[in-house]
Design a protein around this motif. Structure first.
Motif, short mmCIF file in Angstrom:
data_model
loop_
_atom_site.label_atom_id
_atom_site.label_comp_id
_atom_site.label_asym_id
_atom_site.label_seq_id
_atom_site.Cartn_x
_atom_site.Cartn_y
_atom_site.Cartn_z
N TRP A 390 0.80 -1.15 -0.05
CA TRP A 390 -0.07 -0.20 -0.04
C TRP A 390 1.11 1.19 0.05
N ILE A 391 1.91 1.27 0.88
CA ILE A 391 2.59 2.62 1.14
C ILE A 391 3.40 2.98 0.02
N CYS A 392 4.22 1.86 -0.44
CA CYS A 392 5.24 2.23 -1.56
C CYS A 392 4.73 3.06 -2.70
N PRO A 393 3.79 2.44 -3.47
CA PRO A 393 3.40 3.08 -4.55
C PRO A 393 2.74 4.47 -4.48
N LEU A 394 2.08 4.50 -3.22
CA LEU A 394 1.34 5.84 -2.96
C LEU A 394 2.33 6.79 -2.71
N VAL A 395 3.51 6.70 -1.84
CA VAL A 395 4.50 7.69 -1.60
C VAL A 395 5.27 7.93 -3.02
N TYR A 396 5.21 6.94 -3.64
CA TYR A 396 6.20 7.09 -5.02
C TYR A 396 5.29 8.01 -5.84
N SER A 397 4.00 7.93 -6.01
CA SER A 397 3.04 8.96 -6.87
C SER A 397 3.14 10.25 -6.25
N LEU A 398 3.09 10.35 -4.79
CA LEU A 398 3.07 11.73 -4.57
C LEU A 398 4.17 12.48 -4.47
N ILE A 399 5.38 11.65 -4.40
CA ILE A 399 6.84 12.61 -4.76
C ILE A 399 6.74 13.15 -6.03
N GLY A 400 5.99 12.41 -7.02
CA GLY A 400 6.14 12.96 -8.49
C GLY A 400 5.42 14.33 -8.27
N TYR A 401 4.82 15.02 -7.55
CA TYR A 401 4.17 16.22 -7.50
C TYR A 401 5.07 17.27 -6.51
N SER A 402 6.00 16.63 -5.67
CA SER A 402 6.84 17.57 -4.99
C SER A 402 7.93 18.30 -5.81
#
Length: 1645
Positions: A390-402
């Protein structure tokens, strides 16, 4: 090369590729020993040592490396090898261990490995020995004998405890198999009691670590081990760790928050920010991730450099290269030590932004291809996913906007390592929230996804909720910190902490000069003021609160509920209470269960069950009553909400029946429910309740009518473990001797429990503690197996189930064999501190266990002890059940003569239970019966004492009977045994006290009678009759014969009456004197024998001596007491005793009161100079009032006292000459300092000290005057037993105030700097000293009472040392800020009201409005409307973790309650907002400036008509429930204790008030000064024309008022405790009273 080696499939290919490494090492030679290279090589080669085909080659490579080390030995080399030693040796040892399948290794294979091991250990360089010592013990296998011997010799001085602590530090980096071996070795040591010694210096440990009973390091280490129990394959480890947890036990059971020792210091967020002199701090978040987090991130990446997967090593290396190419990365690198830096720095070539840009471009290209869009709910859903998935892909996608460089460089590694993802998630969200260039749509998108996929009831991945709550809290911190720093106040002198706390992940340290941290333009600063909500993400806070409860984060939940209330009601209030029938029932049940009132809970559950099904309320907060405070973990897709809600009352009934002790009814009720097929099928909780009832009743044949079909418990973090089912099986197997069943169930149960503890939220304290108690139960049953079925010692350690064994004959253990079990039990009993929720299950289990072990004597003892414990814990029905069973067993034992004493104890306990239940008459009759019909032996004194005490309390017999037949006989019986055993002595002390206390009460009532108006009238009548008799006698002589007969009759009548009156008077006076003698003698014996009643007895004795100082028998009693009693017992009253010296009305001579008094003071001064001589010096300085003091008359100067003190000091100089000289020097310096003239412009500035004050050298015989150190009972004050005076700092800070007090730093020999306030002026510091003394004594009573002690109620005190009537020193309370300063700033124009009360009036506007308006009530109303309270922000700003926030607010509320009640009793006035300070670390309040006491506040020009300060801001700090709940309850508990100890407190006040130096009346001058209406210069011309002071009338009035308050009289009516508190709160918040107060008091604040 590494990729190639990893890619090789067959070991032959791998062998070929490894040769390349060999060649490379030979080529680079000694350069291979460079730390980063060798570390990489060790790790790479170490991985393949395990493969047998490659073992020789690997060993050869390692040997070559070691040769390279030897060829060029440097300090660094030793360091590198030392660091790698643990890793290498554990890998090599693992190679030599026989595997499960193949029990023996061939010699050839292991010889190479062993020779390498020898090379690393036995043949190594001695500089490595320190590292070798830290290695784990070598396994007990033949091939390791030589190495093991060498290692053991090295480790001889190395304790198992130290070894355990070192092992835990490394545990997170050890391979699983090695971890298990080391842990098994340590586990053996644990079972032998070598690591955690039972109650080893428990007292010190408890003090040091706030109520943990083991050493703090051990507790922290054991809980660190819990952290590694979450790994998927850690089952065997869990079983071992469970025993470590059970031996450490629980912490403070009465603390709302689960704390590990030293916890708060480890939290990155609870450190207040020291703002130095900065007046303005730019709150800069544009730089994103904080330095602290960056260091944590680099440390994690450093760990991955040694990963097994080459892909991860490559990715990590690339991420590190990117990070270290930035300026921030290079700066973070500096905080690592040289060795760690050498490992990391190899990845960077200095700052290279071009490289970073290139990396970021590559990552962006890659992530565009791989990222799942945030809009897809599949990314956010947790259903059927593990936490990592659950957490790995989610944070991966969020970092894309950082837009943060560092975060983006970690994007790749985040996809593979959940640890990094979890670490950076909060920062990613903060970064997104801070970006102004992003559309608002992102916030809405994230908000809706979180609300729809994470904060929902069907989300069973608890960790996802927990992580999201943590991330939201981080966002809240941004919001809070920006507000808190928006107007930073100047750093306040004297506070250890200047301004608000730092938010370490966001604010930069102020001293950094580097260009990217210095932000001046406000435009660049992230602004949270545009956020729609406190948490940025726009979610319904009640939904979040519900989810927080779902995962056990209760404090977080409360915080969200409060935010919701603020949002909805626009202020911190709850809605109106819901009085609907079902709501009330549910809330009553919650209250009854919380207070342990199970019979009432039973009635309510019964009502709920009787009301028709389906009527139950909406189950929002009802989760709380489910398992006290355990999280609810039903799977929502298997049970509908309604179903759960309908079953709840039934389960409640079962629990209540069990707690009330109705075993038989419970049995039938469960059978009845079970027979209703279907309703309770597959309900784990119901099954558990039934199993629990079965094992408690000893019903081993019990099996459910239906077995659970397919109860879904596959989830990782389900907390519904089958504990009771397993325990039932274990106890059954223990009875039968079924070893296989026993050990498999025991180990399963331990593993489940440890896993549930690992997954539990640290906010569910009660759940964690009850799990620890369950583990202790399992530990006990494991010990019991070895007692009943003797087995090989290694069996208890093996974590795998043994072969099935059924033993033939059980052994009945003797009392000696049970000693270890009993000792363990007494430790558990002590730690649980009568917290019945934890203790009661253990008591029940132990009873069943002892019955299985068929040890009758031990069972009988346990039943008796548990009856007493349950009675003290107010579980009366269970206590009665235990006593019933006790009687049943003792009757069956038949050995009546042998057990008569134990029977007697049982009956006595029964009498105590009857008394506790309010059946006084029956209790007394039973105790009398015991005294006549049982062989009492040693218990006689106890029985007679109890009967006498109970009769006296219920006043159901005359005093002569009570005295002669019971209390005196109790003393006689106690004196028979003259042993010096502690228990015997304590009993003697008790009997003497009760006799003395009773005779003292009788003496008082007789004394009152002899001084009453009725008695005076009778005396006048008797005088009149005497005159009449004389007249009649005269007339008789001159009368006629006929008259004579009449006169004679009359005369005889009168003579008879007078004789009777005289006899009555003589008898009364004799009785009174006898009672007094008995009381004085009893009190003296009580002090000589024990110390339980010291405080009460010493005060009462001194009070009697002072009030009856003219009676010779009292003086004689006093002389013998002074001779026989140790002088330390009088130290608490040294000031009052010394003050009575030199009183001329006491008479002179060798047998006078003065002589006895002086001998007592002298004895105290000789034995305890440091606690006595300062008071004598203050008395000797009694006439030193500074000439410029405006009114010398405001101080009482008593020349006799001064002379008496001087004479005594002269006598003492022969014994303590050196000490006296040094003390006088120090006192002189302090008086000069206090009276030092300063200019007005010096206020709030530092000024240098004059040379005469500064030049004082160190005084090694004088303690730092404000340091607190204990009275030494042996009177031996050795060097180092107190910090001595080493001088004063060079400058002082001049504070604001009429008399300009100075803050000075005193240097102590212990290295501490003690801050002190030197004060001189019109305020008599002796008053403050006496009030602090009173607070200290009230604290003693609060600590001795169970309900107030467990709430930690008390009043914060500080030391006050007067040196002259007008000068002295006060201890400066560090780390505090005045409430007024926090709320409105030091200049009354800012503070929290300035930050949060936007649009409100300022304090000064409010004050002006109140001063000018005629209609005060309307004006007050208007001010309140325009000035909203903001105190609750204090806690939100300073305590950033929800658990911390809740705990500190609780401490604040309790502290306000206790100090309000105590302040009310002593009539403490002048409580304006600058006289109450708040500790910024603990949030407790401290009252200062105690000069207006005993209701002198009513004498002020504008009378202070409120009982204590309870204004809107003070209430606001208590949170959403305000004065209801905690505050009210704590007020009631405090007042109740004070009313119970009424006599003792009145005695204390009496001693204080009759202190001739204590001036009660408030002179007009002082009254004016308190409310500075006039100009200071005018005041100085105003002379106080008070006449010679008459203290006694004031004193008597003050004492009477205190007595009325303690009796519960308010406005002339007697009130219950509840009623009195209700009235006081009402008065304190009454707008009618508040609006009339002096405007400077700030009633609206």
């Amino acid at each position: 090369m590494h990729y190639r080696i990893t890619a090789a499939v067959h070991h032959r290919h791998r062998c070929h590729r490894l040769s390349g490494i060999e060649v490379l090492i030979n080529i680079i030679g000694h350069r291979a020993a460079v730390s980063s290279t060798s570390s990489y090589l060790f790790n790479l080669v170490g991985q393949f040592i395990g493969c047998q085909a490659l073992q020789d080659q690997c060993c050869h490579i390692l040997s070559t490396l070691l040769e390279a080390f030897k060829s060029k030995p440097t300090k660094d080399n030793t360091f590198v090898l030392g660091e790698q030693l643990q890793f290498l040796v554990s890998k090599l040892v693992a190679c030599c261990l026989p595997s499960e399948t193949d029990r023996e290794l061939s010699d050839v294979q292991s010889s190479r490995v062993l020779s390498l091991l020898h090379q690393l250990t036995v043949d190594s360089d001695p500089s490595l020995y320190d590292y070798i010592r830290e290695l784990d013990p070598f396994p007990e296998i033949g091939c390791f004998d030589g190495i093991r011997r060498f290692h053991q010799e090295l480790c001889e001085a190395y304790s198992p405890r130290d070894h355990f602590l070192k092992f835990v530090k490394r545990s997170c980096y050890l391979p699983q198999r090695v971890l298990l071996w080391s842990l098994q070795t340590l586990h053996k040591r644990l079972l032998m009691g070598e690591i955690i010694r039972p109650e080893n210096n428990a007292e010190d440990a408890a003090r040091e670590s706030k109520y943990w009973h083991c050493e703090p390091e051990i507790v922290s280490a054991v809980w660190k081990l819990v952290g590694i129990c979450g790994l998927n394959d850690a089952n065997s480890i869990r079983a071992l760790v469970s025993d470590f947890i059970s031996r450490v036990g629980i912490g403070d059971p009465h603390c709302a928050v689960f704390h590990l020792p030293g916890d708060s210091s480890q939290r990155p967020f609870s450190r207040p920010l020291n703002l130095g002199n900065a007046t303005e701090v730019s709150f800069c978040t544009d730089t994103g991730i904080s330095e602290e987090l960056l260091i944590g991130l680099i440390s994690l990446l450093k760990k991955y450099l040694l990963d097994d997967s080459v892909k991860i090593i490559d990715m990590t290396s690339q991420a590190l290269r990117g990070i270290l190419s930035t300026e921030r990365g290079q700066r973070a690198l500096l905080s690592f030590d040289s060795y760690e830096r050498s490992l990391i720095a190899v990845h960077s070539k200095g700052i290279n932004m071009g490289l970073v840009e290139k990396f970021l471009m590559d990552l962006e290209r890659k992530s565009k291809a791989e990222t799942i869009s945030l809009e897809k709910s599949s990314l956010w859903k947790t259903h059927k996913k593990t936490y990592e998935m659950w957490i790995c892909p989610l944070v991966y996608s969020l970092i894309g906007y950082s837009n943060d460089t560092i975060l983006r460089l970690c994007q790749d590694i985040v996809l593979l390592k959940a640890e990094v993802a979890e670490l950076v998630l909060p920062n990613v969200l903060v970064n997104l929230a801070g970006r102004k260039d992003l559309s608002v749509g992102l916030c809405k998108l994230i908000s809706s996804q979180v609300q729809e996929n994470i904060f929902i009831e069907s989300n069973d991945l608890m960790k996802s909720i927990q992580v999201m709550l943590d991330a939201l809290n981080e966002l809240r911190l941004c919001h809070v910190m920006e507000r808190a720093l928006s107007s930073v106040p100047l750093k306040r002198e004297g506070s250890k902490y200047g301004g608000p706390p730092s938010y370490s992940s966001k604010s930069r340290s102020l001293c950094e000069k580097s260009k990217d941290s210095k932000v001046t333009s406000r435009a660049m600063v992230m602004s949270t003021s545009l956020w729609e909500k406190v948490y940025w993400i726009s979610i319904d806070y009640l939904v979040v609160a519900k989810s927080a409860i779902h995962c056990g984060s209760y404090f977080t939940s409360v915080m969200y509920v409060e935010h919701w209330c603020e949002e909805h009601f626009n202020s911190l209030t709850l809605g109106s209470p819901d009085f609907s029938q079902l709501e009330m029932l549910t809330s009553q049940i919650i209250t009854f269960e919380h207070e342990g009132n199970w019979s009432k809970a039973l009635e309510c559950y019964d009502l709920q069950v009787r009301s028709a099904p389906g009527v139950q309320r909406d189950g929002c907060l009802s989760n709380f009553s489910l398992e006290h405070s355990q999280p609810t973990f039903q799977n929502s897709y298997t049970k509908s909400e309604d179903e759960i809600r309908q079953k709840k009352p039934y389960k409640g009934l079962i629990r209540s029946l069990q707690q009330v002790g109705c075993t038989h009814v419970l049995d039938f009720y469960c059978q009845g429910l079970t027979s209703q097929k279907g309703q309770f099928q597959n309900d784990t909780e119901f099954t558990e309740l039934q199993y629990e009832a079965a094992w408690r009743a000893g019903n081993w044949d019990f099996s459910l009518l239906y077995m659970e079909a397919n109860s879904p418990t596959s989830r990782q973090d389900v907390k519904n473990n089958h504990f009771n089912e397993n325990l039932h099986s274990c106890l059954g197997a223990l009875l039968e001797g079924d070893s296989n069943e026993f050990h498999s169930k025991l180990i399963n149960s331990k593993q489940d429990l440890v896993l549930s503890v690992f997954h539990a939220s640290k906010e569910s304290t009660e759940y964690l503690y009850s799990s620890i108690v369950k583990l202790q139960i399992l530990d006990h049953i494991g010990m019991a197996w070895d007692l009943r079925w003797v087995s090989s010692p290694c069996e208890k350690i093996k974590s795998c189930p043994v072969e099935r064994k059924i033993f033939s004959e059980p052994i009945i253990p003797t009392m000696d064999q049970l000693a270890w079990l009993n000792m363990d039990w007494s430790c558990i009993l002590k730690r649980a501190q009568l917290h019945m929720n934890f203790l009661e299950p253990f008591i029940a289990f132990r009873r069943v266990l002892l019955q299985i072990l068929s040890c009758e004597d031990c069972t009988v003892q346990h039943l008796l002890e548990s009856a007493s414990t349950l009675r003290k814990g107010a579980r009366f029905s269970l206590a009665a059940a235990a006593l019933h069973e006790f009687k049943f067993i003792t009757a069956g034992m038949g050995r009546q003569h042998a057990t008569s004493s134990i029977c007697c104890l049982g009956r006595l306990e029964e009498a105590k239970l009857l008394r506790a239940q309010g059946q006084h008459e029956m209790a007394i009759n039973l105790a009398r019966y015991i005294s006549h019909h049982y062989q009492l032996n040693g218990e006689a004194s106890n029985v007679y004492r109890l009967v006498g005490k109970w009769l006296a309390e219920s006043r159901s017999s005359n005093s002569r009977t009570i005295l002669e037949q019971y209390l005196k006989r109790a003393v006689e019986f106690s004196e028979i045994n003259s042993s010096t055993d502690k228990k015997v002595m304590a009993r003697q002390c008790k009997t003497h006290f009760h006799l003395a206390h009773y005779t003292d009460a009788l003496f008082r009532s007789y004394e009152e009678r002899l001084t009453s108006n009725e008695w005076q009238a009778a005396m006048r009548l008797r005088k009149h009759k005497t005159i009449e008799l004389e007249a009649l006698t005269k007339q008789l002589k001159s009368s006629t014969k006929g008259q004579k007969t009449d006169y004679t009759v009359k005369i005889q009548e009168l003579q008879k009456q007078l004789a009777m009156d005289k006899e009555e008077a003589i008898k009364l006076q004799d009785d009174r004197d006898n009672f007094l003698t008995l009381a004085l003698e009893g009190y003296k014996r009580c002090l000589v024998i024990g110390d339980k009643y010291d405080v009460r007895v010493v005060f009462r004795l001194v009070s009697l001596w002072f009030s009856l100082s003219s009676r010779q028998n009292v003086i004689d009693g006093m002389r013998s007491t002074v001779d026989e009693v140790q002088s330390y017992k009088f130290i608490p009253l040294v000031y009052q005793i010394a003050s009575r010296m030199g009183s001329s009305k006491d008479g002179q001579g060798p047998h006078s009161f003065q002589c006895a008094l002086v001998s007592l003071v002298k004895k105290m001064a000789i034995d305890h100079p440091y606690h006595t001589i300062f008071q004598l010096l203050a008395l000797a300085n009694g006439d030193r009032v500074k000439d410029k003091q405006r009114s010398r008359n405001s101080f009482v100067v008593d020349i006799d006292k001064k002379l008496a003190a001087e004479n005594l000091l002269d006598e003492l100089s022969s014994r303590h000459g050196a000490i006296l000289t040094q003390m006088k020097q120090m006192v002189e310096i302090y008086i000069k300092l206090a009276e030092l003239e300063t200019k007005r412009e010096d206020t709030s500035k530092r000024i240098p000290l004059p040379r005469e004050i500064r030049s004082l050298r160190q005084l090694e015989l004088v303690p730092v005057v404000t340091a607190t150190f204990p009275v030494d009972r042996s009177c031996q004050y050795h060097e180092g037993s107190f910090p001595h005076f080493k001088g004063l700092a060079d400058s002082v800070m001049v504070m604001n105030g009429i008399n300009a007090p100075k803050v000075v730093e005193c240097l102590g020999s212990d290295g501490h700097k003690y801050r002190q306030l030197a004060k001189s002026g019109n305020d008599d510091l002796r008053q403050d000293a006496v009030m602090e003394q009173f607070f200290g004594l009230v604290n003693t009573f609060l600590q001795n009472h169970r309900d107030t002690w467990k709430r930690r109620l008390g009043v914060r005190t500080y030391k006050v040392v007067p040196f002259t009537p007008s000068a002295g020193v006060l201890e400066w309370v560090n780390g505090t800020i005045p409430l007024g300063e926090y709320l409105i700033g030091s200049l009354r124009n800012g503070g929290a009201h300035g930050r949060y009360g936007i649009g409100d009036w300022s304090f000064l506007q409010c004050r002006e409005h109140m001063t000018n308006e005629k209609d005060k009530r309307a004006a007050f109303q208007k001010v309140c409307e325009n000035f909203r309270p903001v105190m609750h922000y204090f806690f939100l700003e300073r305590f950033l973790q929800p658990a911390d926030w809740f705990e500190k607010r609780l401490a604040y509320t309790r502290s306000v309650a206790a100090s309000s009640m105590v302040g009310y009793i002593v009539g403490l006035g002048d409580r304006h907002s600058m006289n109450i300070i708040i500790d910024q670390a603990t949030a407790e309040v401290v009252h200062i400036d105690l000069g207006v006491a005993f209701e002198q506040g009513l004498m002020l020009k504008t009378p202070e008509r409120v009982p204590f300060r309870l204004t809107r801001d003070i209430i606001d700090g208590m949170g959403v429930s305000g004065v209801e709940g905690i505050f009210r309850r704590c007020c009631e508990e405090t007042l109740s204790v004070m009313r119970t100890n009424k006599e003792a407190l009145l005695t204390i006040v009496e001693v204080f008030i009759h202190d001739p130096l204590y001036k009660w009346a408030l002179s007009p001058l002082k009254a004016l000064q308190r409310q500075k209406e006039t100009d200071e210069d005018l005041v100085s011309n105003f002379e106080d024309s008070q006449d010679e002071y008459e203290g006694n009338k004031d004193a008597a009035r003050a004492l009477m008022r205190v007595k009325q308050k303690l009796d519960g009289y308010e406005e002339g009516e007697m009130r219950s405790v509840h009623g009195q508190v209700q009235q006081l709160i009402q008065d304190a918040i009454d707008p009618e009273r508040l609006c009339q107060l002096f405007p400077g008091w700030g009633a609206w604040l």
